[in-house]
Motif scaffolding. Structure first.
Motif, PDB file in Angstrom:
ATOM      1  N   ASP A 166       0.839  -1.206   0.000  1.00 14.33           N
ATOM      2  CA  ASP A 166       0.000   0.000   0.000  1.00 14.33           C
ATOM      3  C   ASP A 166       0.869   1.250   0.000  1.00 14.33           C
ATOM      4  N   LEU A 167       1.908   1.236   0.824  1.00 15.57           N
ATOM      5  CA  LEU A 167       2.778   2.403   0.921  1.00 15.57           C
ATOM      6  C   LEU A 167       3.547   2.648  -0.380  1.00 15.57           C
ATOM      7  N   ARG A 168       3.932   1.581  -1.052  1.00 15.25           N
ATOM      8  CA  ARG A 168       4.625   1.744  -2.335  1.00 15.25           C
ATOM      9  C   ARG A 168       3.712   2.365  -3.386  1.00 15.25           C
ATOM     10  N   ASP A 169       2.429   2.045  -3.322  1.00 12.43           N
ATOM     11  CA  ASP A 169       1.492   2.548  -4.331  1.00 12.43           C
ATOM     12  C   ASP A 169       1.283   4.053  -4.225  1.00 12.43           C
ATOM     13  N   ASP A 170       1.073   4.552  -3.010  1.00 13.27           N
ATOM     14  CA  ASP A 170       0.817   5.985  -2.837  1.00 13.27           C
ATOM     15  C   ASP A 170       1.008   6.325  -1.357  1.00 13.27           C
ATOM     16  N   ARG A 171       2.246   6.492  -0.977  1.00 11.73           N
ATOM     17  CA  ARG A 171       2.586   6.616   0.436  1.00 11.73           C
ATOM     18  C   ARG A 171       1.833   7.746   1.132  1.00 11.73           C
ATOM     19  N   ASP A 172       1.828   8.931   0.548  1.00 11.91           N
ATOM     20  CA  ASP A 172       1.205  10.076   1.211  1.00 11.91           C
ATOM     21  C   ASP A 172      -0.293   9.866   1.409  1.00 11.91           C
ATOM     22  N   GLU A 173      -0.965   9.389   0.370  1.00 10.68           N
ATOM     23  CA  GLU A 173      -2.410   9.201   0.468  1.00 10.68           C
ATOM     24  C   GLU A 173      -2.762   8.081   1.439  1.00 10.68           C
ATOM     25  N   VAL A 174      -1.991   7.011   1.403  1.00  7.97           N
ATOM     26  CA  VAL A 174      -2.240   5.889   2.301  1.00  7.97           C
ATOM     27  C   VAL A 174      -2.053   6.307   3.759  1.00  7.97           C
ATOM     28  N   ARG A 176      -2.388   9.274   4.907  1.00 11.12           N
ATOM     29  CA  ARG A 176      -3.502  10.161   5.249  1.00 11.12           C
ATOM     30  C   ARG A 176      -4.727   9.359   5.668  1.00 11.12           C
ATOM     31  N   ARG A 177      -5.024   8.295   4.931  1.00 10.70           N
ATOM     32  CA  ARG A 177      -6.181   7.456   5.264  1.00 10.70           C
ATOM     33  C   ARG A 177      -5.991   6.789   6.626  1.00 10.70           C
ATOM     34  N   PHE A 178      -4.770   6.290   6.842  1.00 14.76           N
ATOM     35  CA  PHE A 178      -4.501   5.654   8.121  1.00 14.76           C
ATOM     36  C   PHE A 178      -4.639   6.675   9.252  1.00 14.76           C
ATOM     37  N   LEU A 180      -6.694   9.123   9.360  1.00 14.24           N
ATOM     38  CA  LEU A 180      -8.123   9.284   9.617  1.00 14.24           C
ATOM     39  C   LEU A 180      -8.605   8.233  10.620  1.00 14.24           C
ATOM     40  N   MET A 181      -8.136   7.004  10.448  1.00 15.88           N
ATOM     41  CA  MET A 181      -8.537   5.933  11.346  1.00 15.88           C
ATOM     42  C   MET A 181      -7.995   6.162  12.755  1.00 15.88           C
ATOM     43  N   VAL A 182      -6.729   6.542  12.846  1.00 12.99           N
ATOM     44  CA  VAL A 182      -6.115   6.763  14.157  1.00 12.99           C
ATOM     45  C   VAL A 182      -6.833   7.884  14.903  1.00 12.99           C
ATOM     46  N   ASP A 183      -7.193   8.939  14.183  1.00 10.07           N
ATOM     47  CA  ASP A 183      -7.891  10.065  14.808  1.00 10.07           C
ATOM     48  C   ASP A 183      -9.302   9.707  15.249  1.00 10.07           C
ATOM     49  N   ALA A 184      -9.999   8.897  14.448  1.00 11.47           N
ATOM     50  CA  ALA A 184     -11.427   8.670  14.675  1.00 11.47           C
ATOM     51  C   ALA A 184     -11.722   7.571  15.685  1.00 11.47           C
ATOM     52  N   PHE A 185     -10.935   6.492  15.661  1.00 11.53           N
ATOM     53  CA  PHE A 185     -11.253   5.350  16.512  1.00 11.53           C
ATOM     54  C   PHE A 185     -10.629   5.475  17.893  1.00 11.53           C
ATOM     55  N   ALA A 186     -11.272   4.845  18.873  1.00 11.77           N
ATOM     56  CA  ALA A 186     -10.717   4.830  20.225  1.00 11.77           C
ATOM     57  C   ALA A 186      -9.355   4.142  20.227  1.00 11.77           C
ATOM     58  N   THR A 187      -9.246   3.050  19.460  1.00 10.71           N
ATOM     59  CA  THR A 187      -8.002   2.294  19.412  1.00 10.71           C
ATOM     60  C   THR A 187      -7.846   1.660  18.044  1.00 10.71           C
ATOM     61  N   SER A 262     -19.326   6.084   9.965  1.00 12.84           N
ATOM     62  CA  SER A 262     -17.937   5.864  10.361  1.00 12.84           C
ATOM     63  C   SER A 262     -16.966   6.489   9.372  1.00 12.84           C
ATOM     64  N   VAL A 263     -15.783   6.814   9.864  1.00 12.94           N
ATOM     65  CA  VAL A 263     -14.710   7.284   8.992  1.00 12.94           C
ATOM     66  C   VAL A 263     -14.329   6.214   7.972  1.00 12.94           C
ATOM     67  N   MET A 264     -14.691   4.962   8.251  1.00 11.91           N
ATOM     68  CA  MET A 264     -14.376   3.889   7.316  1.00 11.91           C
ATOM     69  C   MET A 264     -15.044   4.085   5.965  1.00 11.91           C
ATOM     70  N   THR A 265     -16.148   4.822   5.908  1.00  9.32           N
ATOM     71  CA  THR A 265     -16.772   5.064   4.600  1.00  9.32           C
ATOM     72  C   THR A 265     -15.825   5.831   3.689  1.00  9.32           C
ATOM     73  N   GLU A 266     -15.077   6.766   4.234  1.00 10.28           N
ATOM     74  CA  GLU A 266     -14.094   7.494   3.416  1.00 10.28           C
ATOM     75  C   GLU A 266     -12.882   6.619   3.131  1.00 10.28           C
ATOM     76  N   VAL A 267     -12.402   5.900   4.130  1.00 10.46           N
ATOM     77  CA  VAL A 267     -11.237   5.031   3.918  1.00 10.46           C
ATOM     78  C   VAL A 267     -11.560   3.951   2.905  1.00 10.46           C
ATOM     79  N   ILE A 268     -12.711   3.354   2.999  1.00 14.91           N
ATOM     80  CA  ILE A 268     -13.115   2.299   2.073  1.00 14.91           C
ATOM     81  C   ILE A 268     -13.268   2.839   0.666  1.00 14.91           C
ATOM     82  N   GLY A 269     -13.896   3.984   0.531  1.00 11.10           N
ATOM     83  CA  GLY A 269     -14.106   4.544  -0.808  1.00 11.10           C
ATOM     84  C   GLY A 269     -12.813   4.829  -1.523  1.00 11.10           C
ATOM     85  N   LEU A 270     -11.856   5.373  -0.811  1.00 15.12           N
ATOM     86  CA  LEU A 270     -10.567   5.688  -1.427  1.00 15.12           C
ATOM     87  C   LEU A 270      -9.775   4.433  -1.709  1.00 15.12           C
TER      88      LEU A 270
END
Length: 277
Positions: A166-174, A176-178, A180-187, A262-270
Protein backbone atom coordinates in the motif's frame (compact mmCIF):
# COMPACT_ATOMS: atom_id res chain seq x y z
CA UNK A 1 -23.01 -29.35 -4.28
CA UNK A 2 -25.59 -27.10 -2.65
CA UNK A 3 -25.26 -27.42 1.12
CA UNK A 4 -28.36 -27.27 3.29
CA UNK A 5 -28.17 -26.64 7.02
CA UNK A 6 -27.44 -30.26 8.05
CA UNK A 7 -24.79 -30.60 5.32
CA UNK A 8 -23.14 -27.34 6.35
CA UNK A 9 -23.07 -28.51 9.97
CA UNK A 10 -21.34 -31.69 8.84
CA UNK A 11 -18.76 -29.70 6.87
CA UNK A 12 -18.14 -27.46 9.88
CA UNK A 13 -17.57 -30.55 12.03
CA UNK A 14 -15.03 -31.87 9.51
CA UNK A 15 -13.26 -28.51 9.48
CA UNK A 16 -13.14 -28.55 13.27
CA UNK A 17 -11.51 -31.97 13.24
CA UNK A 18 -8.93 -30.84 10.70
CA UNK A 19 -8.11 -27.62 12.52
CA UNK A 20 -7.87 -29.25 15.93
CA UNK A 21 -5.52 -31.89 14.51
CA UNK A 22 -2.89 -29.13 14.16
CA UNK A 23 -3.14 -28.05 17.80
CA UNK A 24 -0.38 -30.10 19.41
CA UNK A 25 1.96 -29.48 16.48
CA UNK A 26 1.50 -25.72 16.63
CA UNK A 27 1.65 -25.50 20.41
CA UNK A 28 4.90 -27.48 20.38
CA UNK A 29 6.43 -25.29 17.67
CA UNK A 30 5.25 -22.04 19.26
CA UNK A 31 8.07 -20.08 20.92
CA UNK A 32 10.68 -22.47 19.60
CA UNK A 33 12.02 -19.68 17.34
CA UNK A 34 11.83 -21.84 14.21
CA UNK A 35 13.90 -21.04 11.17
CA UNK A 36 12.02 -18.68 8.88
CA UNK A 37 12.07 -18.77 5.10
CA UNK A 38 10.67 -16.05 2.84
CA UNK A 39 8.18 -16.60 0.02
CA UNK A 40 7.83 -13.28 -1.78
CA UNK A 41 9.62 -10.75 0.40
CA UNK A 42 10.53 -9.99 4.02
CA UNK A 43 6.86 -9.47 4.84
CA UNK A 44 5.84 -13.00 3.78
CA UNK A 45 7.47 -15.57 6.11
CA UNK A 46 6.92 -19.33 6.23
CA UNK A 47 8.15 -22.05 8.59
CA UNK A 48 8.27 -25.84 8.55
CA UNK A 49 5.28 -25.74 10.87
CA UNK A 50 3.13 -24.03 8.20
CA UNK A 51 3.85 -26.89 5.80
CA UNK A 52 3.39 -29.60 8.43
CA UNK A 53 0.09 -28.16 9.67
CA UNK A 54 -1.29 -27.88 6.15
CA UNK A 55 -0.32 -31.47 5.39
CA UNK A 56 -2.10 -32.60 8.54
CA UNK A 57 -5.22 -30.69 7.54
CA UNK A 58 -5.17 -32.16 4.03
CA UNK A 59 -4.96 -35.68 5.47
CA UNK A 60 -8.01 -35.15 7.67
CA UNK A 61 -10.01 -33.56 4.85
CA UNK A 62 -9.07 -36.40 2.49
CA UNK A 63 -10.28 -38.94 5.05
CA UNK A 64 -13.63 -37.29 5.72
CA UNK A 65 -14.33 -35.62 2.35
CA UNK A 66 -12.41 -37.70 -0.21
CA UNK A 67 -11.82 -36.24 -3.64
CA UNK A 68 -12.64 -32.67 -2.65
CA UNK A 69 -10.58 -29.73 -3.83
CA UNK A 70 -8.25 -28.23 -1.24
CA UNK A 71 -6.62 -24.85 -1.89
CA UNK A 72 -3.96 -24.17 0.70
CA UNK A 73 -1.64 -21.25 1.20
CA UNK A 74 1.44 -23.48 1.12
CA UNK A 75 0.47 -26.39 -1.16
CA UNK A 76 -1.79 -24.71 -3.69
CA UNK A 77 -4.70 -26.50 -5.33
CA UNK A 78 -5.12 -30.27 -5.03
CA UNK A 79 -8.11 -32.54 -5.64
CA UNK A 80 -10.64 -33.22 -8.36
CA UNK A 81 -14.19 -32.55 -7.12
CA UNK A 82 -14.85 -28.90 -7.82
CA UNK A 83 -18.30 -28.93 -6.19
CA UNK A 84 -16.73 -28.77 -2.74
CA UNK A 85 -13.67 -26.66 -2.16
CA UNK A 86 -11.77 -26.10 1.06
CA UNK A 87 -9.63 -22.98 1.57
CA UNK A 88 -6.90 -23.61 4.11
CA UNK A 89 -4.51 -21.27 5.90
CA UNK A 90 -2.53 -23.51 8.27
CA UNK A 91 -1.07 -20.58 10.21
CA UNK A 92 -2.62 -17.19 9.65
CA UNK A 93 -0.20 -14.93 11.47
CA UNK A 94 3.04 -16.77 10.74
CA UNK A 95 5.13 -13.70 11.60
CA UNK A 96 3.59 -13.71 15.09
CA UNK A 97 3.95 -17.47 15.47
CA UNK A 98 7.62 -17.42 14.44
CA UNK A 99 8.67 -14.93 17.11
CA UNK A 100 6.37 -16.08 19.92
CA UNK A 101 3.50 -13.58 19.80
CA UNK A 102 0.29 -15.44 20.73
CA UNK A 103 -2.00 -14.12 17.99
CA UNK A 104 -2.25 -16.62 15.15
CA UNK A 105 -4.71 -19.28 14.06
CA UNK A 106 -5.67 -22.00 11.65
CA UNK A 107 -8.42 -21.03 9.20
CA UNK A 108 -10.48 -23.47 7.10
CA UNK A 109 -13.44 -22.47 4.94
CA UNK A 110 -15.71 -24.73 2.87
CA UNK A 111 -17.24 -23.41 -0.35
CA UNK A 112 -20.13 -25.23 -2.04
CA UNK A 113 -22.33 -23.92 -4.81
CA UNK A 114 -20.13 -20.85 -5.05
CA UNK A 115 -20.77 -19.77 -1.44
CA UNK A 116 -19.01 -20.21 1.89
CA UNK A 117 -21.18 -22.68 3.79
CA UNK A 118 -18.91 -23.67 6.70
CA UNK A 119 -15.76 -22.41 8.33
CA UNK A 120 -13.60 -22.57 11.41
CA UNK A 121 -10.93 -20.41 12.94
CA UNK A 122 -8.90 -22.21 15.59
CA UNK A 123 -6.66 -20.43 18.10
CA UNK A 124 -4.38 -23.20 19.40
CA UNK A 125 -2.77 -21.10 22.13
CA UNK A 126 -6.10 -20.41 23.84
CA UNK A 127 -7.70 -23.62 22.52
CA UNK A 128 -10.61 -21.57 21.14
CA UNK A 129 -12.54 -23.07 18.24
CA UNK A 130 -14.68 -20.57 16.36
CA UNK A 131 -17.06 -22.47 14.10
CA UNK A 132 -19.71 -21.33 11.62
CA UNK A 133 -22.30 -23.17 9.57
CA UNK A 134 -25.58 -22.10 8.01
CA UNK A 135 -27.04 -22.74 11.47
CA UNK A 136 -25.07 -20.01 13.26
CA UNK A 137 -21.71 -19.33 14.87
CA UNK A 138 -20.11 -20.67 18.04
CA UNK A 139 -16.94 -20.51 20.10
CA UNK A 140 -16.12 -23.79 21.84
CA UNK A 141 -19.70 -24.87 21.25
CA UNK A 142 -21.33 -21.78 22.76
CA UNK A 143 -23.33 -19.44 20.52
CA UNK A 144 -21.62 -16.12 19.87
CA UNK A 145 -23.24 -12.81 19.01
CA UNK A 146 -21.45 -9.99 17.25
CA UNK A 147 -22.24 -6.98 19.43
CA UNK A 148 -20.06 -4.13 20.60
CA UNK A 149 -19.44 -0.43 20.02
CA UNK A 150 -21.86 1.62 17.95
CA UNK A 151 -19.54 4.48 16.95
CA UNK A 152 -15.92 5.10 16.01
CA UNK A 153 -15.08 6.97 19.19
CA UNK A 154 -15.76 3.93 21.37
CA UNK A 155 -14.61 1.26 18.90
CA UNK A 156 -11.49 -0.85 18.50
CA UNK A 157 -10.42 -1.52 14.90
CA UNK A 158 -8.03 -4.28 13.84
CA UNK A 159 -6.21 -3.98 10.52
CA UNK A 160 -2.98 -4.75 8.68
CA UNK A 161 -3.45 -1.54 6.68
CA UNK A 162 -1.26 0.01 5.46
CA UNK A 163 0.93 -2.77 4.12
CA UNK A 164 4.31 -2.19 2.49
CA UNK A 165 2.61 -2.63 -0.88
CA UNK A 166 0.00 0.00 0.00
CA UNK A 167 2.78 2.40 0.92
CA UNK A 168 4.62 1.74 -2.34
CA UNK A 169 1.49 2.55 -4.33
CA UNK A 170 0.82 5.98 -2.84
CA UNK A 171 2.59 6.62 0.44
CA UNK A 172 1.21 10.08 1.21
CA UNK A 173 -2.41 9.20 0.47
CA UNK A 174 -2.24 5.89 2.30
CA UNK A 175 -0.79 7.51 5.41
CA UNK A 176 -3.50 10.16 5.25
CA UNK A 177 -6.18 7.46 5.26
CA UNK A 178 -4.50 5.65 8.12
CA UNK A 179 -4.37 8.94 10.00
CA UNK A 180 -8.12 9.28 9.62
CA UNK A 181 -8.54 5.93 11.35
CA UNK A 182 -6.11 6.76 14.16
CA UNK A 183 -7.89 10.07 14.81
CA UNK A 184 -11.43 8.67 14.68
CA UNK A 185 -11.25 5.35 16.51
CA UNK A 186 -10.72 4.83 20.22
CA UNK A 187 -8.00 2.29 19.41
CA UNK A 188 -6.30 1.02 16.25
CA UNK A 189 -4.55 -2.33 16.47
CA UNK A 190 -2.38 -4.32 14.01
CA UNK A 191 -2.69 -7.81 15.51
CA UNK A 192 -1.26 -9.71 12.54
CA UNK A 193 -3.96 -12.27 11.72
CA UNK A 194 -7.00 -11.22 9.71
CA UNK A 195 -8.75 -14.56 10.23
CA UNK A 196 -8.47 -14.34 14.01
CA UNK A 197 -9.45 -10.66 13.97
CA UNK A 198 -12.62 -11.59 12.05
CA UNK A 199 -13.37 -14.30 14.60
CA UNK A 200 -13.03 -11.70 17.33
CA UNK A 201 -15.45 -9.40 15.50
CA UNK A 202 -17.88 -12.32 15.36
CA UNK A 203 -17.48 -12.81 19.12
CA UNK A 204 -17.79 -9.08 19.84
CA UNK A 205 -14.24 -8.78 21.16
CA UNK A 206 -13.16 -6.41 18.37
CA UNK A 207 -15.56 -3.89 16.85
CA UNK A 208 -14.22 -3.36 13.32
CA UNK A 209 -11.74 -5.16 11.08
CA UNK A 210 -10.44 -3.92 7.73
CA UNK A 211 -8.00 -5.24 5.16
CA UNK A 212 -7.86 -4.26 1.48
CA UNK A 213 -5.62 -7.06 0.13
CA UNK A 214 -5.86 -10.66 1.24
CA UNK A 215 -6.30 -14.17 -0.15
CA UNK A 216 -9.44 -16.28 0.05
CA UNK A 217 -7.86 -18.66 2.58
CA UNK A 218 -7.39 -15.67 4.92
CA UNK A 219 -11.01 -14.61 4.98
CA UNK A 220 -13.42 -17.35 3.89
CA UNK A 221 -14.05 -18.78 7.36
CA UNK A 222 -14.08 -15.37 9.03
CA UNK A 223 -16.60 -14.04 6.53
CA UNK A 224 -19.14 -16.68 7.52
CA UNK A 225 -18.37 -16.35 11.22
CA UNK A 226 -19.11 -12.63 11.21
CA UNK A 227 -22.32 -12.94 9.24
CA UNK A 228 -23.67 -15.94 11.15
CA UNK A 229 -22.97 -14.15 14.44
CA UNK A 230 -25.02 -11.15 13.31
CA UNK A 231 -22.23 -8.82 12.26
CA UNK A 232 -21.62 -7.09 8.94
CA UNK A 233 -19.09 -8.20 6.35
CA UNK A 234 -18.68 -6.12 3.19
CA UNK A 235 -16.36 -7.37 0.42
CA UNK A 236 -14.07 -4.82 -1.23
CA UNK A 237 -12.27 -4.86 -4.56
CA UNK A 238 -13.96 -7.89 -6.09
CA UNK A 239 -15.02 -8.46 -9.67
CA UNK A 240 -18.65 -7.60 -10.49
CA UNK A 241 -20.83 -10.64 -9.90
CA UNK A 242 -18.06 -12.65 -8.22
CA UNK A 243 -18.78 -14.31 -4.85
CA UNK A 244 -17.86 -12.34 -1.76
CA UNK A 245 -15.09 -14.71 -0.68
CA UNK A 246 -13.17 -13.99 -3.89
CA UNK A 247 -12.94 -10.25 -3.18
CA UNK A 248 -9.44 -9.36 -1.93
CA UNK A 249 -10.57 -6.86 0.67
CA UNK A 250 -13.26 -6.40 3.28
CA UNK A 251 -14.55 -4.32 6.12
CA UNK A 252 -16.35 -6.09 8.93
CA UNK A 253 -18.05 -4.76 12.03
CA UNK A 254 -20.16 -5.91 14.94
CA UNK A 255 -23.92 -5.78 14.67
CA UNK A 256 -25.29 -2.34 15.52
CA UNK A 257 -22.12 -0.46 14.56
CA UNK A 258 -22.83 2.73 12.59
CA UNK A 259 -20.76 1.93 9.53
CA UNK A 260 -22.52 4.58 7.43
CA UNK A 261 -21.45 7.23 9.94
CA UNK A 262 -17.94 5.86 10.36
CA UNK A 263 -14.71 7.28 8.99
CA UNK A 264 -14.38 3.89 7.32
CA UNK A 265 -16.77 5.06 4.60
CA UNK A 266 -14.09 7.49 3.42
CA UNK A 267 -11.24 5.03 3.92
CA UNK A 268 -13.11 2.30 2.07
CA UNK A 269 -14.11 4.54 -0.81
CA UNK A 270 -10.57 5.69 -1.43
CA UNK A 271 -8.88 2.33 -0.91
CA UNK A 272 -11.42 0.30 -2.86
CA UNK A 273 -11.10 2.67 -5.78
CA UNK A 274 -7.36 2.13 -5.66
CA UNK A 275 -7.70 -1.66 -5.62
CA UNK A 276 -10.03 -2.02 -8.55
CA UNK A 277 -13.47 -2.09 -6.91
Amino acid sequence: MNADVPASRELAAIAELAARATGDLLRTGFRSRPEVDLKHDIHDPVTVHDHAAEETIREVLAEHAPGCVVIGEEGGRQGTDGDLCWYVDPIDGTANFAVGLPFFCTSIGAVAGGEVVAGVVYDPVRDEMFSASLDGATCNGERIESRGAARDETAVVATSYPSARDLRDDRDEVLRRFGLMVDAFATVRRPGSAALALAHVAAGWTDVSFDPRLNTWDLAAGLLLVRQAGGTYLPLGGRPGAPDHEAPGYVACVGGFDLAGSVMTEVIGLSSAGSGA
